[in-house]
Design a protein around this motif. Sequence first.
Motif, short mmCIF file in Angstrom:
data_model
loop_
_atom_site.label_atom_id
_atom_site.label_comp_id
_atom_site.label_asym_id
_atom_site.label_seq_id
_atom_site.Cartn_x
_atom_site.Cartn_y
_atom_site.Cartn_z
N ASN A 144 0.71 -1.22 0.11
CA ASN A 144 -0.19 -0.02 -0.05
C ASN A 144 0.74 1.38 -0.10
O ASN A 144 0.22 2.30 0.50
N TRP A 145 2.25 1.20 -0.38
CA TRP A 145 2.95 2.42 -0.43
C TRP A 145 2.97 2.83 -1.82
O TRP A 145 3.13 4.07 -2.03
N PHE A 146 2.52 2.18 -2.78
CA PHE A 146 2.42 2.67 -4.25
C PHE A 146 1.68 1.46 -5.05
O PHE A 146 1.29 0.35 -4.78
N ALA A 147 1.17 2.06 -6.13
CA ALA A 147 0.40 1.18 -7.24
C ALA A 147 0.43 1.33 -8.66
O ALA A 147 0.96 2.77 -8.86
N GLU A 179 1.32 0.96 -12.92
CA GLU A 179 2.53 0.60 -13.54
C GLU A 179 2.76 1.66 -14.63
O GLU A 179 1.87 2.48 -15.17
N GLY A 180 4.03 1.65 -15.40
CA GLY A 180 4.37 2.80 -16.32
C GLY A 180 3.94 4.22 -15.88
O GLY A 180 4.32 4.65 -14.75
N ASP A 181 3.03 4.87 -16.80
CA ASP A 181 2.84 6.27 -16.61
C ASP A 181 1.74 6.36 -15.44
O ASP A 181 1.38 7.48 -14.99
N ASP A 182 0.93 5.13 -15.06
CA ASP A 182 0.04 5.13 -13.78
C ASP A 182 0.67 4.76 -12.61
O ASP A 182 0.02 4.70 -11.80
N PHE A 183 2.14 4.77 -12.67
CA PHE A 183 2.77 4.15 -11.15
C PHE A 183 2.50 5.55 -10.40
O PHE A 183 2.90 6.53 -10.84
N ARG A 184 2.23 5.25 -9.20
CA ARG A 184 2.13 6.51 -8.21
C ARG A 184 2.52 6.18 -6.98
O ARG A 184 2.27 4.90 -6.50
N LEU A 185 3.28 6.71 -5.94
CA LEU A 185 2.96 6.51 -4.77
C LEU A 185 1.63 6.95 -3.90
O LEU A 185 1.13 7.58 -4.44
N LEU A 186 1.38 6.30 -3.01
CA LEU A 186 0.26 6.54 -2.33
C LEU A 186 0.31 6.85 -0.83
O LEU A 186 1.12 6.37 -0.10
N GLY A 187 -0.39 7.98 -0.66
CA GLY A 187 -0.63 8.50 0.80
C GLY A 187 -1.86 8.62 1.28
O GLY A 187 -2.79 7.91 0.58
#
Length: 141
Positions: A4-7, A9-17
């Motif tokens: 649950n720290w990131f999700a 792939e590619g251009d959709d990859f994001r850190l989650l806060g």
Amino acid sequence: MVDNWFAGEGDDFRLLGTRCAACACVFFPREDGFCRNPGCAGGELAEVPLSRRGRVWSYTDGRYRPPAPYVSDPELPWEPYTLIAVELEAERMVVLGQAVPGVAVTDLEVGMEVEVVPGVLNEDNGTTWTTWHWRPVEVGA
């Protein structure tokens, strides 16, 4: 992978806060139990994707074997790595992480734009543990 720290792939990859519903403070790493803002009694926290891009706030090279959860084979020669502290655009918070392999401190400048991308923490017996890396944004991209 740290759950649950990131999700994505590619251009959709994001850190989650997480964002507090009461004071709108955003936290990374995420907080699911309480608002970390000492002036807020709020407790309703919602997951939010963080900005993909930010600006280099500081950087250094790691010339030591990092502690867990990073994995390094003590039988192999040690390879230095680059750490970057990045101020995220919208959140105005600083997030630390490794640079993509091949990026050295000589490639960086305070204020340059970088983006978060998926990276490999370790590979073992067909299992890949993922993490995030910071990569300089090409001019005009």
